[in-house]
Write a protein that holds these residues in place. Structure first.
Motif, PDB file in Angstrom:
ATOM      1  N   GLY A  27      -0.810   8.816  -4.960  1.00 28.66           N
ATOM      2  CA  GLY A  27      -0.931   9.788  -3.955  1.00 28.66           C
ATOM      3  C   GLY A  27      -1.530   9.381  -2.599  1.00 28.66           C
ATOM      4  O   GLY A  27      -0.979   9.787  -1.395  1.00 28.66           O
ATOM      5  N   CYS A  28      -2.561   8.618  -2.631  1.00 31.61           N
ATOM      6  CA  CYS A  28      -3.137   8.197  -1.371  1.00 31.61           C
ATOM      7  C   CYS A  28      -3.616   6.878  -1.364  1.00 31.61           C
ATOM      8  O   CYS A  28      -4.536   6.259  -0.120  1.00 31.61           O
ATOM      9  CB  CYS A  28      -4.438   9.149  -0.804  1.00 31.61           C
ATOM     10  SG  CYS A  28      -5.898   9.137  -2.275  1.00 31.61           S
ATOM     11  N   GLY A  29      -2.994   5.961  -2.223  1.00 36.76           N
ATOM     12  CA  GLY A  29      -3.312   4.623  -2.029  1.00 36.76           C
ATOM     13  C   GLY A  29      -3.157   3.692  -0.806  1.00 36.76           C
ATOM     14  O   GLY A  29      -4.032   2.991  -0.377  1.00 36.76           O
ATOM     15  N   GLY A  30      -2.048   4.254  -0.259  1.00 37.23           N
ATOM     16  CA  GLY A  30      -1.965   3.299   1.085  1.00 37.23           C
ATOM     17  C   GLY A  30      -2.988   3.758   2.084  1.00 37.23           C
ATOM     18  O   GLY A  30      -3.519   2.917   2.907  1.00 37.23           O
ATOM     19  N   THR A  31      -3.160   5.097   2.326  1.00 39.08           N
ATOM     20  CA  THR A  31      -4.113   5.361   3.208  1.00 39.08           C
ATOM     21  C   THR A  31      -5.562   4.984   3.007  1.00 39.08           C
ATOM     22  O   THR A  31      -6.134   4.593   4.108  1.00 39.08           O
ATOM     23  CB  THR A  31      -4.184   6.958   3.138  1.00 39.08           C
ATOM     24  OG1 THR A  31      -2.998   7.785   3.273  1.00 39.08           O
ATOM     25  CG2 THR A  31      -5.196   7.371   4.048  1.00 39.08           C
ATOM     26  N   ILE A  32      -5.609   4.953   1.613  1.00 36.39           N
ATOM     27  CA  ILE A  32      -6.887   4.242   1.383  1.00 36.39           C
ATOM     28  C   ILE A  32      -7.037   2.646   1.898  1.00 36.39           C
ATOM     29  O   ILE A  32      -7.958   2.250   2.415  1.00 36.39           O
ATOM     30  CB  ILE A  32      -7.328   4.192  -0.089  1.00 36.39           C
ATOM     31  CG1 ILE A  32      -7.819   5.821  -0.596  1.00 36.39           C
ATOM     32  CG2 ILE A  32      -8.637   3.477  -0.612  1.00 36.39           C
ATOM     33  CD1 ILE A  32      -9.032   6.408   0.193  1.00 36.39           C
ATOM     34  N   LEU A  33      -6.296   1.987   1.646  1.00 33.52           N
ATOM     35  CA  LEU A  33      -5.980   0.484   1.867  1.00 33.52           C
ATOM     36  C   LEU A  33      -6.010   0.428   3.561  1.00 33.52           C
ATOM     37  O   LEU A  33      -6.833  -0.367   3.702  1.00 33.52           O
ATOM     38  CB  LEU A  33      -4.682   0.021   1.359  1.00 33.52           C
ATOM     39  CG  LEU A  33      -4.476  -0.297  -0.077  1.00 33.52           C
ATOM     40  CD1 LEU A  33      -3.356  -0.702  -0.782  1.00 33.52           C
ATOM     41  CD2 LEU A  33      -5.661  -1.261  -0.741  1.00 33.52           C
ATOM     42  N   GLN A  34      -5.402   1.252   4.261  1.00 36.42           N
ATOM     43  CA  GLN A  34      -5.228   1.050   5.591  1.00 36.42           C
ATOM     44  C   GLN A  34      -6.598   1.302   5.979  1.00 36.42           C
ATOM     45  O   GLN A  34      -7.215   0.844   7.048  1.00 36.42           O
ATOM     46  CB  GLN A  34      -4.132   1.867   5.969  1.00 36.42           C
ATOM     47  CG  GLN A  34      -3.722   1.681   7.674  1.00 36.42           C
ATOM     48  CD  GLN A  34      -2.594   1.824   8.087  1.00 36.42           C
ATOM     49  OE1 GLN A  34      -1.633   1.261   7.534  1.00 36.42           O
ATOM     50  NE2 GLN A  34      -2.249   2.856   8.778  1.00 36.42           N
ATOM     51  N   LEU A  35      -7.302   2.351   5.677  1.00 38.46           N
ATOM     52  CA  LEU A  35      -8.473   2.966   6.283  1.00 38.46           C
ATOM     53  C   LEU A  35      -9.834   1.925   6.163  1.00 38.46           C
ATOM     54  O   LEU A  35     -10.588   1.388   6.864  1.00 38.46           O
ATOM     55  CB  LEU A  35      -8.854   4.155   5.553  1.00 38.46           C
ATOM     56  CG  LEU A  35     -10.063   4.884   6.056  1.00 38.46           C
ATOM     57  CD1 LEU A  35     -10.053   5.276   7.503  1.00 38.46           C
ATOM     58  CD2 LEU A  35     -10.338   6.173   5.176  1.00 38.46           C
ATOM     59  N   LEU A  36      -9.657   1.309   4.731  1.00 43.02           N
ATOM     60  CA  LEU A  36     -10.557   0.295   4.349  1.00 43.02           C
ATOM     61  C   LEU A  36     -10.379  -1.044   5.405  1.00 43.02           C
ATOM     62  O   LEU A  36     -11.316  -1.674   5.560  1.00 43.02           O
ATOM     63  CB  LEU A  36     -10.584  -0.041   3.152  1.00 43.02           C
ATOM     64  CG  LEU A  36     -11.089   1.220   2.137  1.00 43.02           C
ATOM     65  CD1 LEU A  36     -11.153   0.824   0.783  1.00 43.02           C
ATOM     66  CD2 LEU A  36     -12.562   1.686   2.574  1.00 43.02           C
ATOM     67  N   SER A  37      -9.030  -1.406   5.648  1.00 45.41           N
ATOM     68  CA  SER A  37      -8.850  -2.467   6.510  1.00 45.41           C
ATOM     69  C   SER A  37      -9.198  -2.502   7.898  1.00 45.41           C
ATOM     70  O   SER A  37      -9.270  -3.406   8.422  1.00 45.41           O
ATOM     71  CB  SER A  37      -7.375  -3.003   6.378  1.00 45.41           C
ATOM     72  OG  SER A  37      -6.493  -2.038   6.950  1.00 45.41           O
ATOM     73  N   SER A  38      -9.378  -1.261   8.210  1.00 38.64           N
ATOM     74  CA  SER A  38      -9.610  -0.959   9.668  1.00 38.64           C
ATOM     75  C   SER A  38     -10.869  -0.526  10.080  1.00 38.64           C
ATOM     76  O   SER A  38     -11.710  -0.682  10.974  1.00 38.64           O
ATOM     77  CB  SER A  38      -8.739   0.275  10.293  1.00 38.64           C
ATOM     78  OG  SER A  38      -7.345   0.033  10.106  1.00 38.64           O
ATOM     79  N   HIS A  39     -11.744  -0.368   9.055  1.00 39.37           N
ATOM     80  CA  HIS A  39     -13.200   0.277   9.161  1.00 39.37           C
ATOM     81  C   HIS A  39     -14.089  -0.362   7.959  1.00 39.37           C
ATOM     82  O   HIS A  39     -13.802  -0.181   6.692  1.00 39.37           O
ATOM     83  CB  HIS A  39     -13.258   1.636   9.224  1.00 39.37           C
ATOM     84  CG  HIS A  39     -12.432   2.463  10.129  1.00 39.37           C
ATOM     85  ND1 HIS A  39     -12.836   2.747  11.315  1.00 39.37           N
ATOM     86  CD2 HIS A  39     -11.282   3.022   9.879  1.00 39.37           C
ATOM     87  CE1 HIS A  39     -11.813   3.401  11.989  1.00 39.37           C
ATOM     88  NE2 HIS A  39     -10.932   3.655  11.010  1.00 39.37           N
ATOM     89  N   ALA A  40     -15.155  -0.948   8.436  1.00 40.78           N
ATOM     90  CA  ALA A  40     -15.895  -1.651   7.519  1.00 40.78           C
ATOM     91  C   ALA A  40     -17.361  -0.838   6.988  1.00 40.78           C
ATOM     92  O   ALA A  40     -18.026  -1.404   6.167  1.00 40.78           O
ATOM     93  CB  ALA A  40     -16.567  -2.905   8.284  1.00 40.78           C
ATOM     94  N   ASN A  41     -17.054   0.434   7.388  1.00 42.47           N
ATOM     95  CA  ASN A  41     -18.479   1.137   6.973  1.00 42.47           C
ATOM     96  C   ASN A  41     -18.169   2.283   6.268  1.00 42.47           C
ATOM     97  O   ASN A  41     -18.741   3.534   6.239  1.00 42.47           O
ATOM     98  CB  ASN A  41     -18.998   1.807   8.481  1.00 42.47           C
ATOM     99  CG  ASN A  41     -18.023   2.634   9.083  1.00 42.47           C
ATOM    100  OD1 ASN A  41     -16.915   2.711   8.909  1.00 42.47           O
ATOM    101  ND2 ASN A  41     -18.404   3.388  10.137  1.00 42.47           N
ATOM    102  N   VAL A  42     -17.068   2.083   5.250  1.00 35.17           N
ATOM    103  CA  VAL A  42     -16.668   3.267   4.524  1.00 35.17           C
ATOM    104  C   VAL A  42     -17.219   3.165   3.082  1.00 35.17           C
ATOM    105  O   VAL A  42     -17.170   2.279   2.437  1.00 35.17           O
ATOM    106  CB  VAL A  42     -15.033   3.304   4.523  1.00 35.17           C
ATOM    107  CG1 VAL A  42     -14.766   4.498   3.618  1.00 35.17           C
ATOM    108  CG2 VAL A  42     -14.662   3.725   6.044  1.00 35.17           C
ATOM    109  N   ASP A  43     -17.727   4.139   2.645  1.00 33.84           N
ATOM    110  CA  ASP A  43     -18.235   4.303   1.053  1.00 33.84           C
ATOM    111  C   ASP A  43     -17.100   5.331   0.217  1.00 33.84           C
ATOM    112  O   ASP A  43     -16.888   6.247   0.996  1.00 33.84           O
ATOM    113  CB  ASP A  43     -19.574   4.878   0.940  1.00 33.84           C
ATOM    114  CG  ASP A  43     -20.831   4.271   1.733  1.00 33.84           C
ATOM    115  OD1 ASP A  43     -20.466   2.958   1.893  1.00 33.84           O
ATOM    116  OD2 ASP A  43     -21.526   4.673   1.946  1.00 33.84           O
ATOM    117  N   VAL A  44     -16.783   4.774  -0.720  1.00 32.45           N
ATOM    118  CA  VAL A  44     -15.758   5.348  -1.792  1.00 32.45           C
ATOM    119  C   VAL A  44     -16.273   5.756  -2.899  1.00 32.45           C
ATOM    120  O   VAL A  44     -16.835   4.899  -3.724  1.00 32.45           O
ATOM    121  CB  VAL A  44     -14.452   4.885  -1.669  1.00 32.45           C
ATOM    122  CG1 VAL A  44     -13.496   5.505  -2.598  1.00 32.45           C
ATOM    123  CG2 VAL A  44     -14.060   4.370  -0.228  1.00 32.45           C
TER     124      VAL A  44
END
Length: 218
Positions: A27-44
């Motif tokens: 459902g959202c794997g691509g969005t997660i991958l792209q968000l994490l590749s662009s931002h280093a300050n994300v907790d999941v």
């Protein structure tokens, strides 16, 4: 169409909710991958509600791949009975309250409210019941039931991100390899169709349903 840019602040927190071991990734794997590749300050925080021994192994292996670039991540895999979520509602709701007690997410990914799978609908309903004042994006899952709708929120994705998403899903979830929907062309077709609908620069996108979105500042 007005583009909105997500600018995660320090300690940006994402909660991903999936009824089954492969739902979040699809459902959202691509969005997660792209968000994490662009931002280093994300907790999941990554929560899977149903699993068996092999499905849990797959869920944790996949989550490790998708969350490699997260600042911090927490993976929870529960064992609520697959296919019976509407009848396990009390126990699942109690677990949602446990999640809420330990987390105040900036963004929540969950199932589409009108998904025809009963487990998916239960998780969607309880997400809104629990996180009423949060930004919630509902993702879609292709299936035999044919319940895809007209989403109103799109995330254009880079082709290399789409390739990683598809590879991770097809490589990891071998217990589902006999299912008609677990194929590279299924996932690529979904990404391409949603890319057309939002004029994505790289042709591909994931799509979501946003029930309520507030612009705090203009």
């Amino acid at each position: 169409m007005l583009p909105l840019k997500l600018a995660p602040a320090s300690g940006f927190k994402i909660l991903c909710l999936g009824a089954h071991s492969d739902d979040i990734e699809i459902g959202c794997g691509g969005t997660i991958l792209q968000l994490l590749s662009s931002h280093a300050n994300v907790d999941v925080s990554w929560v899977v509600f149903s699993s068996g021994r092999e499905r849990e192994r797959e869920a944790r292996t996949s989550a490790a791949l998708f969350l490699k670039q997260a600042k911090r991540h927490k993976v929870i895999v529960k064992k609520f009975r697959d296919g019976f979520f509407p009848y396990e509602g009390t126990r699942i709701k109690e677990f949602f309250e446990t999640i809420k007690g330990g987390l105040d997410p900036d963004l929540v990914f969950t199932h589409y409210r009108d998904d025809r799978h009963q487990d998916h609908r239960t998780i969607s309903d309880l997400t809104w019941n629990t996180f009423r004042r949060h930004l919630i994006l509902e993702y879609e899952i292709p299936k035999y039931d044919g319940d895809l709708g007209s989403p109103n929120f799109f995330v254009p994705l880079k082709q290399k991100i789409c390739a990683r998403k598809i590879k991770y899903i097809c490589d990891v979830f071998q217990t589902q390899s006999n299912k008609a929907w677990l194929t590279e062309d299924t996932f690529q077709a979904m990404l391409r169709l949603r890319g057309v609908e939002c004029a994505a620069p790289d042709k591909y996108a994931e799509a979501f349903y946003s029930r309520k979105l507030v612009l705090a500042e203009l």
